[in-house]
Design an enzyme around this catalytic site. Sequence first.
Site: not given
Length: 311
Positions: A245-246
């Site tokens: 997700r980063a």
Amino acid sequence: MSDAVFPFSAVLGQDELKRCLALCAVDPGIAGVLAIGDRGTAKTTTVRGLGALLRTAGVLMPIAELPLGASEDRVLGSLDVDRALRGEVAFAPGVLGQAHGGFLYIDEVNLLDDLLVDVLLDVAASGVNRVERDGISHVHPARFVLVGSGNPEEGELRPQLEDRFGLATAVTTITDVDVRLEIVRRRLRFDRDPDAFVAAARESELRLGERIVRARDLLDEVAVSERILRQIVDVCVESGAIGHRADLVMTRTALAGAAFAGRAEVTGADVAMAAVPALRHRTPRQPAERAAAPAARVRLATARVLGLRAA
């Protein structure tokens, strides 16, 4: 009594928080902002100011606030009592329904009851709120930008919930004497005559609102090259960021940043701007490490990848 809200553009000293909120208004897919830091640093004032700014700009993104101690019924929705007294079975939307298409703001998010945390995690992941209670079976969309604020001294945030916030910003007490003086002056002027203060800020509010609208219109046209994407992934790897997700959040933030700047292509400057808020809460702290260490690690990684001098 005036119902005026302190203008977003008039908030001083919290530039990172304001920028993160504005970028989430440009691209709600960034998925929110976590503002953790000292008490009395205008976190709630800034969020409420954003709501007023967006209304002024004609951006239909309401801000619903989740009160501390709210019941599950208040959050999810429940039987409409007034209509039930008339013999009807109808659903009364809760805070999640009110937040659909806009922002859900939770003050003292780190003190949220575990049951409500589980509810938020489920709804944030699915974008749907399902209610089965009191003879009601109701499903409605609940897609919102999650905004939370709190003081870390009062409790830690569950990692699963922390990761649901696209961006994180550290909100600290300002030490610059001149800035603090101006904050006091502005607040006093607002408290004495809120309507006059809001009127004086109207031009700056309109300019900022128009900038957000233009960026929303431009966003789908902004290009990101393979070289820039590689840099984003390299920064995530070098920082030790956990989860994929980063990379996605950092990319979306860089795209929104380019659109906000009026550019049709992401640059290294957008990558540098996006790195710390997208990764500081996804870069684990080591034992006995200072709270600011993850952000410093992200800055160093960004400088290495982009060939910049570390700030």
